[in-house]
Design an enzyme around this catalytic site. Structure first.
Site, short mmCIF file in Angstrom:
data_model
loop_
_atom_site.label_atom_id
_atom_site.label_comp_id
_atom_site.label_asym_id
_atom_site.label_seq_id
_atom_site.Cartn_x
_atom_site.Cartn_y
_atom_site.Cartn_z
N ARG A 186 -1.28 -0.96 -1.63
CA ARG A 186 -2.16 -1.92 -1.54
C ARG A 186 -3.27 -1.53 -0.36
NH1 ARG A 186 -0.37 -7.87 0.75
NH2 ARG A 186 -0.15 -6.89 3.08
N THR B 115 -8.58 -4.35 2.01
CA THR B 115 -8.97 -5.22 1.16
C THR B 115 -7.75 -5.87 0.26
OG1 THR B 115 -8.96 -3.84 -0.79
CG2 THR B 115 -11.00 -3.62 0.44
N ASP C 298 7.00 -5.04 6.54
CA ASP C 298 6.73 -3.95 5.41
C ASP C 298 8.00 -3.25 4.89
OD1 ASP C 298 5.95 -1.41 4.11
OD2 ASP C 298 3.92 -1.96 4.93
N ASP D 97 8.17 0.56 4.54
CA ASP D 97 8.33 1.15 5.99
C ASP D 97 9.94 0.98 6.26
OD1 ASP D 97 5.96 2.26 5.91
OD2 ASP D 97 5.14 0.89 7.35
C1 PRP Z 1 3.86 -3.63 -0.81
C2 PRP Z 1 5.16 -4.23 -1.88
C3 PRP Z 1 4.34 -4.68 -3.07
C4 PRP Z 1 3.15 -5.01 -2.29
C5 PRP Z 1 2.92 -6.42 -2.36
O1 PRP Z 1 3.56 -2.19 -1.37
O2 PRP Z 1 6.11 -3.23 -2.00
O3 PRP Z 1 4.11 -3.60 -3.87
O4 PRP Z 1 2.80 -4.43 -1.13
O5 PRP Z 1 1.46 -6.92 -1.87
P1 PRP Z 1 0.56 -7.56 -2.89
O6 PRP Z 1 1.55 -8.55 -3.61
O7 PRP Z 1 -0.22 -8.24 -2.00
O8 PRP Z 1 -0.01 -6.89 -3.93
P2 PRP Z 1 2.71 -1.31 -0.53
O9 PRP Z 1 1.34 -1.55 -0.95
O10 PRP Z 1 2.65 -1.62 1.03
O11 PRP Z 1 3.05 0.02 -0.79
P3 PRP Z 1 4.67 1.00 -0.49
O12 PRP Z 1 5.56 0.23 -1.40
O13 PRP Z 1 4.17 2.37 -0.87
O14 PRP Z 1 4.73 0.59 1.09
N1 URA Z 2 4.12 -5.84 1.70
C1 URA Z 2 5.09 -5.91 2.36
O1 URA Z 2 5.99 -5.06 2.42
N2 URA Z 2 5.36 -6.94 3.01
C2 URA Z 2 4.25 -8.01 3.02
O2 URA Z 2 4.88 -9.04 3.50
C3 URA Z 2 3.54 -8.01 2.42
C4 URA Z 2 3.00 -6.76 1.68
#
Ligand code: PRP
Ligand code: URA
Length: 215
Positions: free
Chosen positions: A110, A114, A206, A209
């Site tokens: 994500r 944006t 997150d 993380d």
């Molecule tokens: C996080 C989470 C989802 C997404 C949710 O991933 O694991 O995939 O955000 O957000 P949304 O519903 O607004 O799309 P992230 O993009 O942070 O990537 P990661 O899993 O690599 O940390």
């Molecule tokens: N991705 C995450 O990991 N946590 C949130 O709250 C939203 C998006």
């Protein structure tokens, strides 16, 4: 007031064990190892619920005492599909219950500004259309990543898709349910709302993380 969504297609897995584990997961003091273990355990409990309607068929078996009519799952193959990265934390919880499931991967991140999803990797079992697909990602926030993942999977022929997340925002659920009229969603909690950074509140921070200890 929280955004409304079609509750008929959302199952909140609110078993006391789930509530207890989720409270520890949310706590900011919970460290990486325990967080990872809890994500796996919650995925296992959700998988149990998400597969409740799998058809069974009769099978004749012999116990040490006698023959009997028993039941087994009737030939429906499964695939677990994590959305990278955070979804990886849920895969082993599903495989604990369904060790023969195939694993597909969808890479999605994500954009921090944006909040739009970006796809960067995809590898699926070739017979995805014949499998029950359990798509796993701990967080459903704006719903952008989930909706993009589902659109991709439909394009590849997936038919029976169940989306398993740990925490969902009402806004995101509405987006995903409108984008995909057939998906069923399982969540341990539907939280209050998104904040200005599109993070779920109260949420758990997150997820990626915290699972991988990267921040
Ligand atoms: C996080 C989470 C989802 C997404 C949710 O991933 O694991 O995939 O955000 O957000 P949304 O519903 O607004 O799309 P992230 O993009 O942070 O990537 P990661 O899993 O690599 O940390
Ligand atoms: N991705 C995450 O990991 N946590 C949130 O709250 C939203 C998006």
């Amino acid at each position: 007031m929280a955004k409304e969504f079609d509750r008929a297609r959302v199952t909140v897995v609110d078993h006391p064990l789930v509530k207890h584990k989720l409270s520890i997961l949310r706590d900011e003091r919970t460290g990486t190892k325990q967080f990872r273990d809890l994500v796996r355990e919650l995925a296992r409990l959700e998988c149990y619920e998400a597969t409740r309607d799998l058809p069974v068929e009769p099978v004749r078996i012999t116990t040490p005492l006698c023959e009997m009519d028993a039941e087994r799952i009737a030939g429906r193959k499964l695939a677990v599909i994590p959305i990278l990265r955070a979804g990886l934390g849920m895969v082993d919880g599903v495989l604990d219950l369904i060790p023969a499931a195939r694993v597909g991967h969808l890479g999605m991140y994500r954009d921090e500004v944006t909040h739009e999803p970006h796809e960067y990797y995809a590898k699926l079992p070739e017979d995805i259309g014949r499998r029950v697909c359990l798509v796993v990602d701990p967080m459903l926030a704006t719903g952008g990543s989930a909706a993009a993942a589902l659109q991709y999977l439909r394009g590849q022929g997936a038919r029976d898709i169940r989306f398993l997340c740990i925490v969902a925002a009402p806004e995101g659920l509405d987006v995903v349910l409108r984008a995909d009229p057939d998906v069923r969603i399982f969540a341990c909690s539907v939280d209050e709302r998104l904040n200005d950074d599109a993070y779920i509140v109260p949420g758990l921070g997150d997820a990626g993380d915290r699972i991988f200890g990267t921040r």
